[in-house]
Design an enzyme around this catalytic site. Structure first.
Site, short mmCIF file in Angstrom:
data_model
loop_
_atom_site.label_atom_id
_atom_site.label_comp_id
_atom_site.label_asym_id
_atom_site.label_seq_id
_atom_site.Cartn_x
_atom_site.Cartn_y
_atom_site.Cartn_z
N GLN A 150 -15.70 9.71 51.58
CA GLN A 150 -16.37 9.50 50.29
C GLN A 150 -15.40 9.37 49.12
O GLN A 150 -15.80 9.39 47.96
CB GLN A 150 -17.34 10.65 50.02
CG GLN A 150 -18.51 10.75 50.99
CD GLN A 150 -18.14 11.36 52.33
OE1 GLN A 150 -17.07 11.96 52.48
NE2 GLN A 150 -19.01 11.23 53.31
N ASP A 151 -14.11 9.22 49.40
CA ASP A 151 -13.09 9.13 48.36
C ASP A 151 -13.22 7.80 47.61
O ASP A 151 -13.12 6.72 48.19
CB ASP A 151 -11.70 9.22 49.00
CG ASP A 151 -10.57 9.35 47.99
OD1 ASP A 151 -10.82 9.15 46.78
OD2 ASP A 151 -9.44 9.66 48.41
#
Length: 322
Positions: A270-271
């Site tokens: 999810q970066d």
């Protein structure tokens, strides 16, 4: 609690050719020191922090560093320097030079830490390097410039280049600061606040995962934005710009083949700063023999503080190298 120490490097030469008569480096150490017959430390691991961090940022990976942990400090000696350009070490603000402080590169940041280890701390070889975010930039640059200096590197939530959204974000941050009437082309006597405040609030937009923002209440978000605003008010404008410009120049994509150290690349699905598809996976694929591990974190880029999710992989990686 980590206690910072300080060393001074005399006549430090920047990549630009400029020379700083005295370069101060802040750092902290913990763990068990082991030395050879010549007094050289043989079990060193260096932790390299992200853009707004310092020596104390090692707490982000505290779940894997310590007595009895995956990286057992009964066996390893950990060095945590505050990078060149970050307050604590020499920077535009802490040097008193302001806008006259030499412009530096990621390579200069690595060289400053290299000088600390080799000239002051009796370290001629490291067991390994761990770096998060910008610290991952530094870890990769270390392994490229000094390929025989370490056994392994673990870049976490990082990339081989600063492009796309990251480049745009740094540009916008710098524009906020430079357009602040109090900035005065960096020649200010009184610290500008509005520009740095707006610059740091911008960072909040992408630090977490989209789901994190959606699940946060408006009150929680406003509180977090205010915290970033306060961080900006306490930051030095030139310090921010100098570091942003250094990372904007960073691109080691064509030099990754020089890396000899065993490499474990860790990313977060999810970066938003360094998404796996565009940054982390291509980075791993470009380093011969590297291992890749991705995990989920609602915290997005900030989820490097949940590195415990990679505990088993790191353990296997270290055992394989023994």
């Amino acid at each position: 609690m980590l206690i910072p120490k300080y060393q001074t490097i005399k006549n430090f030469k920047f990549k630009s050719g400029e020379i700083l008569p005295e370069l101060k480096i802040e750092y902290a150490t913990f763990g068990t020191k082991k030395t050879d017959d010549n007094g050289n430390i043989t079990n060193g691991i260096i932790y390299l922090h992200g853009s707004s961090g310092d020596y104390s940022s090692v707490k982000r990976v505290k779940d894997i560093l310590g007595p009895g942990k995956i990286i057992d400090t009964n066996d390893y000696y950990v060095i945590c320097p505050t990078s060149l350009g970050n307050p604590g070490s020499s920077s535009p603000s802490t040097s008193g030079m302001g806008h006259l402080f030499p412009k530096y590169t990621v390579e200069d940041m690595v060289d400053a830490a290299y000088n600390l280890l080799t000239q002051k701390l009796n370290i001629k070889h490291l067991k390994g390097i761990i770096g998060t975010s910008m610290g991952g930039f530094l870890a990769l640059q270390w392994a490229i410039k000094y390929p025989d200096f370490m056994d392994f590197i673990i870049p976490v939530t990082s990339s081989s280049t600063s492009k796309g959204q990251n480049y745009a974000m740094s540009t916008i941050m710098n524009n906020y600061i430079k357009n602040d009437p109090d900035y005065k082309n960096g020649k200010y006597e009184h610290k500008p606040k509005t520009g740095p405040q707006n610059a740091m609030m911008l960072l909040y937009l992408f630090g977490f995962s989209p789901a994190y923002y959606k699940n946060s209440s408006n009150e929680e978000m406003l509180e977090s934005i205010h915290e970033m605003e306060l961080e900006g008010a306490n930051s030095d404008a030139n310090d921010i710009i100098w570091q942003n410009e250094a990372t904007m120049l960073y691109d080691v994509s064509d030099e990754l083949h020089k890396i000899k150290a065993r490499t474990l690349v860790i990313g977060i699905n999810q970066d938003q700063y360094f998404p796996p598809d565009t940054d982390v996976i291509p980075l791993s694929e470009s380093i011969k023999g590297s291992k890749l591990f991705l995990y989920d974190s609602l915290l997005g880029h900030v989820g490097s503080s949940e590195i415990k999710n990679a505990e088993g992989v790191i353990s296997d990686f270290l055992k394989f190298g023994d």
